[in-house]
Write an enzyme that holds these catalytic residues in place. Structure first.
Site, PDB file in Angstrom:
ATOM      1  N   SER A  83      42.880  41.610  41.726  1.00 58.21           N
ATOM      2  CA  SER A  83      42.426  42.847  41.084  1.00 58.21           C
ATOM      3  C   SER A  83      42.454  42.684  39.558  1.00 58.21           C
ATOM      4  O   SER A  83      41.820  41.793  39.015  1.00 58.21           O
ATOM      5  CB  SER A  83      43.291  44.015  41.561  1.00 58.21           C
ATOM      6  OG  SER A  83      42.718  45.245  41.210  1.00 58.21           O
ATOM      7  N   ASP A 169      37.104  46.145  51.174  1.00 62.85           N
ATOM      8  CA  ASP A 169      37.712  46.699  49.964  1.00 62.85           C
ATOM      9  C   ASP A 169      37.029  48.012  49.594  1.00 62.85           C
ATOM     10  O   ASP A 169      35.819  48.048  49.387  1.00 62.85           O
ATOM     11  CB  ASP A 169      37.564  45.692  48.821  1.00 62.85           C
ATOM     12  CG  ASP A 169      38.442  46.005  47.624  1.00 62.85           C
ATOM     13  OD1 ASP A 169      38.762  47.177  47.411  1.00 62.85           O
ATOM     14  OD2 ASP A 169      38.796  45.054  46.916  1.00 62.85           O
ATOM     15  N   HIS A 197      41.561  45.976  49.950  1.00 63.71           N
ATOM     16  CA  HIS A 197      41.849  45.575  48.578  1.00 63.71           C
ATOM     17  C   HIS A 197      43.181  44.843  48.443  1.00 63.71           C
ATOM     18  O   HIS A 197      43.429  44.204  47.415  1.00 63.71           O
ATOM     19  CB  HIS A 197      41.832  46.801  47.650  1.00 63.71           C
ATOM     20  CG  HIS A 197      41.894  46.434  46.196  1.00 63.71           C
ATOM     21  ND1 HIS A 197      40.922  45.670  45.573  1.00 63.71           N
ATOM     22  CD2 HIS A 197      42.822  46.698  45.229  1.00 63.71           C
ATOM     23  CE1 HIS A 197      41.246  45.483  44.292  1.00 63.71           C
ATOM     24  NE2 HIS A 197      42.396  46.096  44.065  1.00 63.71           N
TER      25      HIS A 197
END
Length: 224
Positions: A83, A169, A197
């Site tokens: 991320s 995600d 995610h």
């Protein structure tokens, strides 16, 4: 001398998380004999700083910067960012390209010399319910983005890059991940179709296997 078959993975968490989020993947990699260094960025996880004490990305990224600077000159690591951690590892790629055999972006923000940080920047979501800490926020300033986040073809561009797409995600949707790859092409793309995610929780075995395959392939291609 470290066994060529065994790699050193350095894993970097995303916004609001910490090194703790890698515990499943780290255990799987260590069970295969690999070394894993999971880092807390400043004011994250159990790092002693508070969010309000972190005034810039450089300060937030300091634990990774110090770690990379302390590596032996001839050691190459597999650098993994999840991320927002994609921004952290990008800056490390620029500063320490010779210590990285391959950089892996796991559902991560990935900018580059020709795709600016401003272009990929968007509001982060708080994803975890356990052990999260407030994300340090700072004012970049009028020209801060361009200078502090600058990447070059000579350094960042010299590091092999692989993107791990997470198909389920809902935060960085697959379409956005594919856009990043299109705008800043990687050497390879791996897909974990049913990962959300947080693949380190939802698909830890698949992610661990993916990281090992990547490390084996690119360690040899970068050590000539």
């Amino acid at each position: 001398m470290m066994d060529e078959r065994k790699k050193h993975f350095v894993v970097v968490h995303g916004a609001c998380h910490g090194a703790w989020c890698w515990y499943k993947v780290a255990a799987l990699l260590r069970a295969e004999g690999h070394k894993v260094s999971a880092l807390d960025m400043a004011a994250s996880g159990i790092h002693p700083k508070r969010a309000e004490e972190v005034g810039s990305m450089a300060e937030y990224n300091q634990p990774l910067t110090e770690f990379m600077a302390a590596l032996p000159a001839d050691e190459k690591v597999v650098l993994v960012g999840h991320s927002q951690g994609g921004i952290n590892i990008s800056l490390a790629m620029e500063a320490f390209p010779h210590n990285i055999s391959v950089a892996v972006f796991v559902a991560a923000f990935m900018y580059g010399p020709h795709l600016s940080h401003r272009a990929i920047k968007q509001e982060d979501l708080s994803l975890a319910k356990l052990l999260v800490r407030g994300m340090p926020m700072w004012r970049d300033g009028n020209n801060g983005d361009d200078e502090e986040y600058a990447l070059s073809e000579e350094k960042y561009g010299s590091v092999k890059r692989v993107y791990v797409v997470c198909g389920k995600d809902k935060s960085l949707k697959e379409e956005y991940q594919r856009w990043l790859i299109q705008m800043n092409p990687t050497h390879e793309v791996c897909v974990i179709p049913h990962a959300d995610h947080m693949p380190m929780f939802s698909q830890p075995h698949q992610l661990s296997s993916c990281l090992q395959l990547i490390s084996h392939k690119y360690h040899h291609s970068s050590s000539s």
